[in-house]
Design a protein around this motif. Structure first.
Motif, PDB file in Angstrom:
ATOM      1  N   LYS A 121       0.926  -1.302  -0.001  1.00  0.00           N
ATOM      2  CA  LYS A 121       0.024   0.434   0.021  1.00  0.00           C
ATOM      3  C   LYS A 121       1.144   1.382  -0.228  1.00  0.00           C
ATOM      4  O   LYS A 121       0.154   2.255  -0.394  1.00  0.00           O
ATOM      5  N   ILE A 122       2.048   0.719   1.062  1.00  0.00           N
ATOM      6  CA  ILE A 122       2.836   2.414   0.844  1.00  0.00           C
ATOM      7  C   ILE A 122       3.521   2.766  -0.254  1.00  0.00           C
ATOM      8  O   ILE A 122       3.439   3.689  -1.014  1.00  0.00           O
ATOM      9  N   ASN A 123       4.182   1.794  -1.249  1.00  0.00           N
ATOM     10  CA  ASN A 123       4.538   1.803  -2.676  1.00  0.00           C
ATOM     11  C   ASN A 123       3.923   2.392  -3.603  1.00  0.00           C
ATOM     12  O   ASN A 123       3.904   3.016  -4.238  1.00  0.00           O
ATOM     13  N   LYS A 124       2.564   1.653  -3.340  1.00  0.00           N
ATOM     14  CA  LYS A 124       1.379   3.048  -3.814  1.00  0.00           C
ATOM     15  C   LYS A 124       1.384   3.830  -4.152  1.00  0.00           C
ATOM     16  O   LYS A 124       1.062   4.577  -5.016  1.00  0.00           O
ATOM     17  N   GLU A 125       1.305   3.999  -2.886  1.00  0.00           N
ATOM     18  CA  GLU A 125       1.184   5.781  -2.797  1.00  0.00           C
ATOM     19  C   GLU A 125       2.262   6.256  -2.780  1.00  0.00           C
ATOM     20  O   GLU A 125       1.657   7.916  -3.243  1.00  0.00           O
ATOM     21  N   GLN A 126       2.954   6.137  -2.885  1.00  0.00           N
ATOM     22  CA  GLN A 126       4.467   6.756  -2.856  1.00  0.00           C
ATOM     23  C   GLN A 126       3.964   7.175  -4.839  1.00  0.00           C
ATOM     24  O   GLN A 126       4.119   7.831  -5.731  1.00  0.00           O
ATOM     25  N   ILE A 127       4.356   5.409  -5.508  1.00  0.00           N
ATOM     26  CA  ILE A 127       3.656   5.871  -6.744  1.00  0.00           C
ATOM     27  C   ILE A 127       3.150   6.481  -7.695  1.00  0.00           C
ATOM     28  O   ILE A 127       2.965   7.940  -8.438  1.00  0.00           O
ATOM     29  N   PHE A 128       1.539   6.551  -6.751  1.00  0.00           N
ATOM     30  CA  PHE A 128       0.744   7.767  -7.334  1.00  0.00           C
ATOM     31  C   PHE A 128       1.740   9.063  -7.043  1.00  0.00           C
ATOM     32  O   PHE A 128       1.361  10.016  -7.742  1.00  0.00           O
ATOM     33  N   HIS A 129       1.607   9.382  -5.689  1.00  0.00           N
ATOM     34  CA  HIS A 129       2.235  11.111  -5.233  1.00  0.00           C
ATOM     35  C   HIS A 129       3.210  11.040  -6.807  1.00  0.00           C
ATOM     36  O   HIS A 129       3.212  12.311  -7.523  1.00  0.00           O
ATOM     37  N   VAL A 130       4.164  10.624  -7.152  1.00  0.00           N
ATOM     38  CA  VAL A 130       4.936  10.575  -8.048  1.00  0.00           C
ATOM     39  C   VAL A 130       4.577  10.723  -9.272  1.00  0.00           C
ATOM     40  O   VAL A 130       5.142  11.962 -10.593  1.00  0.00           O
ATOM     41  N   ILE A 131       3.525   9.986  -9.972  1.00  0.00           N
ATOM     42  CA  ILE A 131       3.465  10.780 -11.432  1.00  0.00           C
ATOM     43  C   ILE A 131       2.205  11.478 -11.612  1.00  0.00           C
ATOM     44  O   ILE A 131       1.189  11.625 -12.418  1.00  0.00           O
TER      45      ILE A 131
END
Length: 323
Positions: free
Chosen positions: A3-13
């Motif tokens: 979930k953390i990785n997904k949120e990090q990717i979301f904020h990056v893109i």
């Protein structure tokens, strides 16, 4: 961890997240990719560059592949973009959004429809990716804000323009059909002439030769000047009102020694779907007010931000002085 990785990717893109170095780097990377893709599309129209077409094709393939990866990541993180709905509905909502449709029409012709002229033309749509370069920043935010505020007036003016176009098309048919049966064959055959006359471009490939037809052309030309001026005036007034509001707010802030920041929550913005207590604001600033659909909302901690909201941040010193 997932979930953390997904949120990090979301904020990056997410485009326009200036405070995140990784997101800013991604913005620059995707901008270069878009410009390369558009440059290849332009160069492939020149016969002089035929010897390097294989290289251009490789660049086009790589950039399209990158678009596919980005498209997949945006579908994967759609539930974070639209947290108020279920994951399935969030994906559908993204696929039907402006960015989702542009992304799809950008990659689809390259892989499946390159043999059809009509679908190859869809490659032009990839140019609209350029809107995403600045779509989340101030200059484009102002334009989108004015268009949204004046959408009802603009729609009304376009309806008026369509009515005038249809009326002039039918009128020129009755005036010119007998004299030019091959040119004005039916009521809708005058649409091209009507558009060119109403918009005052006057291509001259279709024109009236009878006296009633020329009278109709004169009236249509005069009506066209007014019809085109209506949406122009609406947009101009919208920009004047917007900047007047900004100037009034800035003057108030300067007179009261208040520092203000205005943040527009648009589709893809990192604040979309977050609560006030979860947003990251610059040091020494606090949310002062949230405007939504013309209403002013108190920025309570549990208020969830949505697309179209405007968050006004005021210097923390103002709150300590006031309260």
């Amino acid at each position: 961890m997932k979930k953390i990785n997904k949120e990090q990717i979301f904020h990056v893109i997410q485009i326009g997240n200036k405070g995140d170095i990784a997101s800013r780097t991604f913005d620059i990377f995707i901008t270069v990719t878009i410009l390369l893709n558009v440059a290849v599309m332009v160069l492939q129209t020149y016969e002089e560059f035929t010897p390097i077409f294989p290289i251009l094709n490789v660049i086009a393939f790589v950039t399209i592949l990158l678009f596919c990866v980005e498209y997949g990541l945006r579908i994967w993180t759609a539930d974070l973009l639209y947290p108020e709905v279920s994951r399935r509905k969030a994906i559908i909502k993204f696929l039907l959004s402006f960015d989702g449709i542009i992304d799809l029409f950008t990659i689809l012709p390259f892989f499946f429809l390159s043999g059809f002229v009509a679908f190859r033309f869809l490659r032009v749509i990839r140019i609209f990716h350029l809107f995403r370069i600045n779509g989340q920043y101030d200059s484009f935010a102002v334009i989108f804000s004015v268009l949204k505020e004046k959408r009802n007036q603009i729609t009304s003016s376009l309806v008026i323009l369509m009515i005038l176009m249809l009326a002039s098309s039918i009128g020129i048919y009755y005036a010119e059909h007998e004299a030019q049966p091959r040119v004005f064959r039916n009521a809708f055959s005058g649409i091209w002439w009507s558009v060119s006359t109403l918009l005052t471009v006057g291509y001259g490939d279709i024109y009236p030769i009878t006296t009633p037809g020329r009278i109709m052309a004169i009236l249509t030309g005069f009506l066209g000047v007014g019809a085109v001026a209506i949406p122009t005036g609406i947009l101009s007034a919208g920009f004047v009102e917007h900047y007047a509001k900004m100037k009034l707010m800035n003057n108030f802030a300067r007179d009261e020694h208040i520092d203000l920041l205005t943040i527009h929550v648009t589709e893809g913005h990192c604040w979309n779907g977050l609560k006030i207590k979860d947003i990251g604001v610059p040091d020494h600033y606090l949310p002062a007010i949230v405007t939504r659909d013309g209403d002013s909302l108190i920025p309570v901690q549990d208020l969830t931000l949505k697309i179209g909201d405007t968050v006004v941040l005021a210097a923390e010193a103002y709150f300590s002085h006031t309260y």
